[in-house]
Design a protein around this motif. Structure first.
Motif, PDB file in Angstrom:
ATOM      1  N   ASN A 101       0.842  -1.191   0.000  1.00  0.00           N
ATOM      2  CA  ASN A 101       0.000   0.000   0.000  1.00  0.00           C
ATOM      3  C   ASN A 101       0.880   1.245   0.000  1.00  0.00           C
ATOM      4  OD1 ASN A 101      -2.328   1.549   0.152  1.00  0.00           O
ATOM      5  ND2 ASN A 101      -2.269   1.616   2.380  1.00  0.00           N
ATOM      6  N   LYS A 102       0.657   2.148  -0.940  1.00  0.00           N
ATOM      7  CA  LYS A 102       1.500   3.335  -1.086  1.00  0.00           C
ATOM      8  C   LYS A 102       1.287   4.316   0.068  1.00  0.00           C
ATOM      9  CE  LYS A 102       3.242   2.121  -5.067  1.00  0.00           C
ATOM     10  NZ  LYS A 102       4.672   1.763  -5.216  1.00  0.00           N
ATOM     11  N   TYR A 103       2.363   5.033   0.420  1.00  0.00           N
ATOM     12  CA  TYR A 103       2.258   6.074   1.439  1.00  0.00           C
ATOM     13  C   TYR A 103       1.396   7.225   0.919  1.00  0.00           C
ATOM     14  CZ  TYR A 103       6.341   3.976   3.758  1.00  0.00           C
ATOM     15  OH  TYR A 103       7.212   3.125   4.392  1.00  0.00           O
ATOM     16  N   PRO A 104       0.601   7.867   1.779  1.00  0.00           N
ATOM     17  CA  PRO A 104      -0.116   9.081   1.364  1.00  0.00           C
ATOM     18  C   PRO A 104       0.879  10.176   0.983  1.00  0.00           C
ATOM     19  CG  PRO A 104      -1.016   8.200   3.409  1.00  0.00           C
ATOM     20  CD  PRO A 104       0.235   7.428   3.141  1.00  0.00           C
ATOM     21  N   ARG A 105       0.523  11.006   0.020  1.00  0.00           N
ATOM     22  CA  ARG A 105       1.457  12.012  -0.501  1.00  0.00           C
ATOM     23  C   ARG A 105       1.939  13.003   0.554  1.00  0.00           C
ATOM     24  NH1 ARG A 105      -0.810  13.804  -6.493  1.00  0.00           N
ATOM     25  NH2 ARG A 105      -0.538  11.762  -7.498  1.00  0.00           N
ATOM     26  N   GLU A 106       1.084  13.300   1.522  1.00  0.00           N
ATOM     27  CA  GLU A 106       1.443  14.283   2.541  1.00  0.00           C
ATOM     28  C   GLU A 106       1.962  13.647   3.825  1.00  0.00           C
ATOM     29  OE1 GLU A 106       1.517  17.508   1.935  1.00  0.00           O
ATOM     30  OE2 GLU A 106       0.873  17.033  -0.106  1.00  0.00           O
ATOM     31  N   SER A 107       2.243  12.359   3.798  1.00  0.00           N
ATOM     32  CA  SER A 107       2.731  11.687   5.002  1.00  0.00           C
ATOM     33  C   SER A 107       4.167  12.100   5.309  1.00  0.00           C
ATOM     34  CB  SER A 107       2.653  10.170   4.822  1.00  0.00           C
ATOM     35  OG  SER A 107       3.561   9.741   3.824  1.00  0.00           O
ATOM     36  N   LYS A 108       4.558  11.938   6.569  1.00  0.00           N
ATOM     37  CA  LYS A 108       5.921  12.287   6.989  1.00  0.00           C
ATOM     38  C   LYS A 108       6.947  11.440   6.254  1.00  0.00           C
ATOM     39  CE  LYS A 108       4.711  13.847  11.652  1.00  0.00           C
ATOM     40  NZ  LYS A 108       4.932  13.631  13.114  1.00  0.00           N
ATOM     41  N   GLU A 109       6.592  10.179   5.995  1.00  0.00           N
ATOM     42  CA  GLU A 109       7.535   9.287   5.326  1.00  0.00           C
ATOM     43  C   GLU A 109       7.815   9.748   3.903  1.00  0.00           C
ATOM     44  OE1 GLU A 109      10.169   6.158   5.719  1.00  0.00           O
ATOM     45  OE2 GLU A 109       8.859   7.110   7.197  1.00  0.00           O
ATOM     46  N   VAL A 110       6.777  10.179   3.183  1.00  0.00           N
ATOM     47  CA  VAL A 110       6.964  10.663   1.816  1.00  0.00           C
ATOM     48  C   VAL A 110       7.790  11.949   1.810  1.00  0.00           C
ATOM     49  CG1 VAL A 110       5.768  11.727  -0.140  1.00  0.00           C
ATOM     50  CG2 VAL A 110       4.948   9.567   0.798  1.00  0.00           C
ATOM     51  N   LYS A 111       7.518  12.846   2.739  1.00  0.00           N
ATOM     52  CA  LYS A 111       8.291  14.094   2.805  1.00  0.00           C
ATOM     53  C   LYS A 111       9.758  13.816   3.100  1.00  0.00           C
ATOM     54  CE  LYS A 111       4.380  16.989   4.198  1.00  0.00           C
ATOM     55  NZ  LYS A 111       3.804  17.863   5.251  1.00  0.00           N
ATOM     56  N   ARG A 112      10.009  12.855   3.991  1.00  0.00           N
ATOM     57  CA  ARG A 112      11.389  12.499   4.333  1.00  0.00           C
ATOM     58  C   ARG A 112      12.114  11.910   3.127  1.00  0.00           C
ATOM     59  NH1 ARG A 112      14.264   8.107   5.693  1.00  0.00           N
ATOM     60  NH2 ARG A 112      12.463   6.729   5.475  1.00  0.00           N
ATOM     61  N   LEU A 113      11.439  11.020   2.384  1.00  0.00           N
ATOM     62  CA  LEU A 113      12.061  10.389   1.226  1.00  0.00           C
ATOM     63  C   LEU A 113      12.228  11.371   0.072  1.00  0.00           C
ATOM     64  CD1 LEU A 113      10.179   6.966   1.377  1.00  0.00           C
ATOM     65  CD2 LEU A 113      12.602   7.364   1.841  1.00  0.00           C
ATOM     66  N   ASN A 114      11.263  12.275  -0.125  1.00  0.00           N
ATOM     67  CA  ASN A 114      11.392  13.300  -1.155  1.00  0.00           C
ATOM     68  C   ASN A 114      12.615  14.176  -0.897  1.00  0.00           C
ATOM     69  OD1 ASN A 114       9.113  12.434  -2.522  1.00  0.00           O
ATOM     70  ND2 ASN A 114       7.770  13.968  -1.633  1.00  0.00           N
ATOM     71  N   ARG A 115      12.813  14.543   0.362  1.00  0.00           N
ATOM     72  CA  ARG A 115      13.959  15.375   0.718  1.00  0.00           C
ATOM     73  C   ARG A 115      15.274  14.609   0.505  1.00  0.00           C
ATOM     74  NH1 ARG A 115      14.884  20.155   3.264  1.00  0.00           N
ATOM     75  NH2 ARG A 115      13.034  20.641   2.001  1.00  0.00           N
ATOM     76  N   ALA A 116      15.279  13.320   0.827  1.00  0.00           N
ATOM     77  CA  ALA A 116      16.483  12.514   0.643  1.00  0.00           C
ATOM     78  C   ALA A 116      16.853  12.420  -0.835  1.00  0.00           C
ATOM     79  CB  ALA A 116      16.275  11.121   1.236  1.00  0.00           C
ATOM     80  N   VAL A 117      15.850  12.260  -1.711  1.00  0.00           N
ATOM     81  CA  VAL A 117      16.118  12.193  -3.150  1.00  0.00           C
ATOM     82  C   VAL A 117      16.633  13.538  -3.651  1.00  0.00           C
ATOM     83  CG1 VAL A 117      15.081  11.883  -5.433  1.00  0.00           C
ATOM     84  CG2 VAL A 117      14.436  10.361  -3.563  1.00  0.00           C
ATOM     85  N   ALA A 118      16.040  14.642  -3.195  1.00  0.00           N
ATOM     86  CA  ALA A 118      16.485  15.976  -3.606  1.00  0.00           C
ATOM     87  C   ALA A 118      17.923  16.229  -3.159  1.00  0.00           C
ATOM     88  CB  ALA A 118      15.555  17.044  -3.023  1.00  0.00           C
ATOM     89  N   GLU A 119      18.266  15.819  -1.956  1.00  0.00           N
ATOM     90  CA  GLU A 119      19.639  15.980  -1.462  1.00  0.00           C
ATOM     91  C   GLU A 119      20.604  15.136  -2.280  1.00  0.00           C
ATOM     92  OE1 GLU A 119      19.349  14.947   2.624  1.00  0.00           O
ATOM     93  OE2 GLU A 119      18.620  16.933   3.244  1.00  0.00           O
TER      94      GLU A 119
END
Length: 230
Positions: A101-119
């Motif tokens: 089941n995919k994480y919700p777009r606004e979840s803390k986990e998605v924000k953390r992973l988005n930031r890791a990819v950007a870094e």
């Protein structure tokens, strides 16, 4: 004529088998045959509960033997587990559901992973379109199946600009209490013969720690001359 079940793991298959054709192949894998009474028992897929029920209803002694075999197999598995490790357990249906089941777009986990990819993109200076490459997406799926990697436009126009503004605010906060700082500039040509100019700032914090930041890096579409730098 009966034929054994291939790769049988359950102890129940000590008491059941399949009817075989002239070539020794199973004729109907959905209806195993009881070795004791030769009765065919209907099953669904890998579910063997009907087979165990048949033993319990028709062959009580064999059913008791089957349960004893199950206990012995479980005990042997625990003994074979190296000291300090937990025996492997089958995942529950809930765990399997959560895994896919995919994480919700606004979840803390998605924000953390988005930031890791950007870094990753900024620190290693890789093209933003790498997030749409098959190899990168395969890597992310293997690391976390619940994370759905956004498109390159998301990183270009959302996550990386947000990280830039946050970093700019941090630099500004560090520079305010410092009266003195120095700036340097450098020009160079890349392997693809493109010219760039970068500006860096260096200063010492109030706790006497040396800090340096790159304030900017821009393409320079002219010659490397003093007049150009001015």
């Amino acid at each position: 004529r009966l034929v054994e079940k291939d790769d049988a793991r359950s102890e129940i298959w000590k008491y059941f088998a399949y009817l075989a054709d002239s070539e020794g192949k199973a004729t109907d894998k959905s209806r195993p045959v009881c070795r004791q009474c030769n009765k065919q028992i209907q099953t669904k897929g890998a579910n063997t509960s009907n087979l165990a029920k048949h033993l319990a209803d028709k062959h009580a002694e064999l059913h008791k033997e089957f349960k004893d075999r199950q206990k012995s197999a479980a005990t042997g598995s625990e003994r074979a587990t190296p000291q300090g490790q937990q025996p492997t357990q089958q995942p529950t249906l809930q765990a399997m559901f959560e895994q896919h089941n995919k994480y919700p777009r606004e979840s803390k986990e998605v924000k953390r992973l988005n930031r890791a990819v950007a870094e990753f993109i900024c620190l290693d200076q890789v093209p933003v379109y790498i997030v749409e490459k098959a190899g990168f997406r395969n890597l992310m799926q293997n690391l976390d199946k619940r994370y759905d990697v956004p498109s390159r436009n998301f990183f270009m126009y959302n996550e990386i600009p947000k990280m830039y503004n946050e970093t700019r605010s941090i630099i500004g906060a560090q520079l305010r209490p410092n009266t003195f700082f120095s700036c340097t500039t450098d020009l160079w040509t890349s392997r693809t013969v493109d010219t760039y100019m970068a500006v860096t700032v260096q200063f010492i914090t109030q706790s006497w720690e040396m800090q340096d930041w790159c304030l900017g890096c821009s393409a320079l579409y002219s010659d490397h001359t003093a007049d150009t730098v001015k």
